[in-house]
Design a protein around this motif. Sequence first.
Motif, PDB file in Angstrom:
ATOM      1  N   PHE A  91      50.658  22.743  19.924  1.00  0.00           N
ATOM      2  CA  PHE A  91      51.777  21.892  20.307  1.00  0.00           C
ATOM      3  C   PHE A  91      52.415  22.411  21.602  1.00  0.00           C
ATOM      4  N   PHE A  92      52.631  23.711  21.662  1.00  0.00           N
ATOM      5  CA  PHE A  92      53.284  24.267  22.853  1.00  0.00           C
ATOM      6  C   PHE A  92      52.388  24.146  24.084  1.00  0.00           C
ATOM      7  N   GLU A  93      51.092  24.158  23.855  1.00  0.00           N
ATOM      8  CA  GLU A  93      50.128  23.994  24.950  1.00  0.00           C
ATOM      9  C   GLU A  93      50.358  22.659  25.657  1.00  0.00           C
ATOM     10  N   SER A  94      50.746  21.638  24.892  1.00  0.00           N
ATOM     11  CA  SER A  94      50.891  20.323  25.535  1.00  0.00           C
ATOM     12  C   SER A  94      52.353  19.917  25.758  1.00  0.00           C
ATOM     13  N   THR A  96      55.895  21.273  27.816  1.00  0.00           N
ATOM     14  CA  THR A  96      56.617  22.281  28.591  1.00  0.00           C
ATOM     15  C   THR A  96      57.996  22.493  27.981  1.00  0.00           C
ATOM     16  N   VAL A  97      58.584  23.629  28.299  1.00  0.00           N
ATOM     17  CA  VAL A  97      59.928  23.920  27.812  1.00  0.00           C
ATOM     18  C   VAL A  97      60.918  22.902  28.389  1.00  0.00           C
ATOM     19  N   SER A  98      60.749  22.555  29.671  1.00  0.00           N
ATOM     20  CA  SER A  98      61.664  21.556  30.255  1.00  0.00           C
ATOM     21  C   SER A  98      61.604  20.248  29.490  1.00  0.00           C
ATOM     22  N   ALA A 123      54.926  30.645  34.649  1.00  0.00           N
ATOM     23  CA  ALA A 123      54.009  29.937  35.557  1.00  0.00           C
ATOM     24  C   ALA A 123      53.710  28.529  35.036  1.00  0.00           C
ATOM     25  N   THR A 124      53.560  28.401  33.719  1.00  0.00           N
ATOM     26  CA  THR A 124      53.213  27.083  33.170  1.00  0.00           C
ATOM     27  C   THR A 124      54.423  26.389  32.559  1.00  0.00           C
ATOM     28  N   ASP A 125      55.542  27.085  32.470  1.00  0.00           N
ATOM     29  CA  ASP A 125      56.735  26.590  31.772  1.00  0.00           C
ATOM     30  C   ASP A 125      56.420  26.230  30.315  1.00  0.00           C
TER      31      ASP A 125
END
Length: 760
Positions: A91-94, A96-98, A123-125
Motif C-alpha cells: 500500500f505504501f509503495e503506491s 506518497t505521504v503527501s 527521495a520517493t516521499d
Amino acid sequence: MTTRREVPGIRPYDGPAGGWGALRATAQAVRTQMENIEAPITLMRTNQPDGFDCPGCAWPDKEHKSTFQFCENGAKAVTWEATTKRVTPEFFESNTVSSLLQRTDYELEDLGRLTHPLVYDRATDKFRAVEWEDAFARIGEVLRGLSSPDEAEFYTSGRASNEAAYLFQLLAREYGTNNFPDCSNMCHEPTSVGLPQSIGIGKGTVSLDDFDKTELILSIGHNPGTNHPRMMGTLHECSRRNVPIIVFNPLRERALERFADPQSVFEMATFASTRIASTYFQLDAGGDAAALKGIMKALLQMDAEQGNTVLDHEFIATHTQGFDAFAADLEATSWDDIEKASGLTREDIDEVAIAYAKSNATIVTYGMGITQHNKGTANVRLIADLLLLRGNIGKPGAGICPLRGHSNVQGNRTVGITEKPSATFLKQIEDVFGFKPPAAHGHDAVQAMQAMIDGTAKALICLGGNFAVALPDSEQCFPAMGKLDLSVHLGTKLNRSHLLVAKETYVLPVVGRTELDIQATGRQSITVEDSMSMVHASSGKLKPASEHLLSEPAIVAGIAKAALPNSKVAWSELVADYDKIRDLIEQTVPGFEAFNARIRVPGGFRMPLPPTERVWPTPSGKAIFSVYGGVKEDADVFGAENVLRLITIRSHDQYNTTIYAMDDRYRGVFGRRDVLFMNEDDLAARGLEHGDLVDIETISASRQRSLKKITVIAYNIAPGSVAAYYPEANVLVPLDFIDKESGTPSYKSVPVHVVRSAQA
Ligand SMILES: Nc1nc2c(c(=O)[nH]1)N[C@H]1C(S)=C(S)[C@@H](COP(=O)(O)OP(=O)(O)OC[C@H]3O[C@@H](n4cnc5c(=O)[nH]c(N)nc54)[C@H](O)[C@@H]3O)O[C@H]1N2
Ligand SMILES: Nc1nc2c(c(=O)[nH]1)N[C@H]1C(S)=C(S)[C@@H](COP(=O)(O)OP(=O)(O)OC[C@H]3O[C@@H](n4cnc5c(=O)[nH]c(N)nc54)[C@H](O)[C@@H]3O)O[C@H]1N2
Ligand SMILES: [Mo]
C-alpha cells in the motif's frame, strides 16, 4: 415552534441511550471491521479474568470477573483494533505521504492495522518496510548524536501497559532526560496536580462498592454514555435505588437523561428506560466554579442558621486545615457574581445545597468539563473542598471520582511517566539500577511542542498516540513535527502525526491489547490500573495482526539497547519475562509489594489510597481547603462583544483522534462532523438559522485562528456556549491557552465569534 429547515444528517434522536440502538451499533462495528466470526468471541473475552482489559475506558469492572458486560463503545474499541483490514508495504509503495495527508483522520486509521516497521524515504516521499534491527540501530545512533538528552521528547499515550511505560521511563531516564510529555497533560493533569494539594494523592478515592452505598451523586462535566459506557450500568443501578443524580453540563446529553440497560431483559423487551439525572443543570461552559462556590456558600449560610448542624465540624477540626481562609473567600464572593458566572439561579444552587446537606454519603464524579479550563486545577480543588465540608472522603459511599481517560493513563503515571519525578523515586532508580537519573524537571506536552516549534527539541519518540493532532493549535503544531531530526511512533494504526514526517521518521507497529504476546519464556500478560486504582493483569488471545509486530516492551528495549550501549539495565531478560519488569516496578515504586503474586489473583489488587482511611499524605498531614479567588474559570476577553465560549467534544463514534464512524447518534448528528451546536437564542441574536454556514473565529491578541464553513445547528445547549468536535476544532485553540498550574490546554472554553460565512 417554527418548523425548522431540513439539514442533511441532522435529525432528533428521541430514544434513550443504550438499548437496541446500542446493540445495532455494535453489530455494525463488527460487520465493518471483521470478516470472520472471531469478533464476537473476542468481545466476550473483554474484561474477563483470563482475558484482556478493554482498551476503551478506565472504568473498573465488578471484581473484574462479572459476566460479560455489554458496552457498545468498548466493542468499537476492540473491533477497531481486532479488525481484519491491513495497511501493508505494498500500500505504501503506491501512496506518497503527501497524498495520504489529504485523507481524513477516519480514512487513515480505517486503512487497518500496520503490519511492518516502516521508514520514511524522502527521495520517493513514501514509507517503506525496514528491518527492526536497522530501525533500532539508526534511532539509537540519532539519539546518541544529540548534543543534549534534553533535545529528545518521550511522549506516552495512556493505552500503554505499566510494563511498557516503566521501560519507557527507564530508557529516557538512563538516556538522561525527564522530558515526558503525555496524554495526561491534556486531560487529568489538573487532578494529578490539584488533588495532592488538597488530599495528598492525585487519584480518585471511591470504589465501585461506594456506588452501592451512596446517597447522592453530583455528575459534573463528563459524558459517560459515550466515554465511560460501563459507568452507565452503575448509574442505572443507583437511579433504580432512587439515589438522586444531579448533573451539571451545558449540553443536554441523552445518556445522562435516560438510559436503557442492554443487560436488562425487562428494559430491552418493553422498550423501557430509566431516568439518570434527577435534576439537570445546564450551566454555562466554565460556570462550575461559580456553581460550586455557590453551593458551598449556601451550605455555610445554612450551617450558621441551623446551629452548626450542616457541616461536619468535627471532621473539619480534626482532619483539615485552611477552613477560615476558604470561608472568607466564599464570604467575599457575591451571589450576583455566582449567578452571572454560572448561568444558574440562587434557587437552583440552594436546591443542590439542600440535597447535599441531606445526604450522608455523596460522590462527585467529574471529567473534562472541569479540568480543561484556565483554572482546571483550582476547579478540581473546589470539588475536594465541597466533599471535605461534610466529611465525604474516607467514608463508605462517599468520595471523589475523576473519570480517567485512556484505559491505563493512571497506571502510566504511577510507574513513573512524569516530567516532575519525586526525589524518592529517583533515588530508588539510582539504588536499584546504579545510574543517576536526571533531577531537573522536563517538558510536559505543551512545553514539548513549544520546544519543537522553537527548534530546541530534535527528536520525538511516541509510545502510542497522535501527538500533533491531540494538541491544540494545529497550524503551529503540524509544521513543528517537520522540523525534528527524528520522529518515532509506536502504533497500531496509521495516523496524521506519523505522516507529519521529520527529517527521519519511523513507524513501528505494535502487538495490541487483544493479541497474544509470546516472548522467550512464553505467553506474557501486562498490567493496567483503572480509574479506581485497581491493578490487574491483561492478556490478549488473538493472533497478532502480522508476524512482523513486536510488543511495546520489546520495541522500547530495542531502542534502549541501541541508544545506550553501556546500559545498566538487562533489557533482553526483561523482555523475555515481564514478571522481571514487575519485580523492578515492585522495587522502585511504592504500593507494588508482591506484585507478581497479587496480579495472579482474579481481580488484582488496589493501590494504596491513604485518604480512604482518612490519612492525608500532605506536608501537614491534613486535608487542605483551597482559596479560589473570584468565580471566573477562564481569562476575560476584554473589549470583545458577543463572545461565545467554545467547547470541544467527542462524538459517540470516536475515541480521541480515532474516528470510528461519522455519527453522533445521541446528539442527532449522522454522517458528518462539520457542525457547531448553538442555542436557539444565540442563533436568533446573530440573525442565523439552523443549517446556516458559519465561520468560527478565536478571539485572541495573537495570530488569527478560524474554522470556516461549518454548519450551525440549533441545539439544547446553555446560551453563550457553543460546541464543536475535536480534533477538527483544535485549529481554534491557542497553544498557550492553558491552566498555568497543570499545563493542561483549556479545550472547553475557547472564546470565539461566530459569523455567517461569506458567499462562495
Ligand atoms: N468512546 C470513547 N471513550 C473515551 C474517549 C473517547 O474519545 N471515546 N476518550 C477517553 C479519554 S482520553 C477521556 S479524557 C475521557 C473523556 O471523557 P469526558 O470527560 O466525558 O470528555 P468529553 O467528551 O470531552 O466531554 C466532556 C463533557 O463535559 C461537558 N462540558 C464541556 N464544558 C463543560 C463545562 O465547562 N462544565 C461542565 N459541567 N461540563 C462541560 C460536555 O458537554 C461533555 O458532555 O473519555 C475516555 N473514554
Ligand atoms: N480539542 C480537544 N483536544 C483534545 C481533547 C479535547 O477534549 N478537546 N482531549 C485531550 C485528551 S483528554 C487526550 S487524552 C488526548 C489524546 O491524545 P492521544 O492519546 O495522543 O491520542 P489518541 O487519539 O488516543 O491516539 C490514537 C493512536 O494511538 C495508537 N494506538 C492505539 N492503540 C495502541 C496501542 O495499543 N499501542 C500503541 N503503541 N499505540 C496505539 C494508534 O496508532 C492511534 O492512531 O487528546 C487531547 N486533545
Ligand atoms: Mo484523556
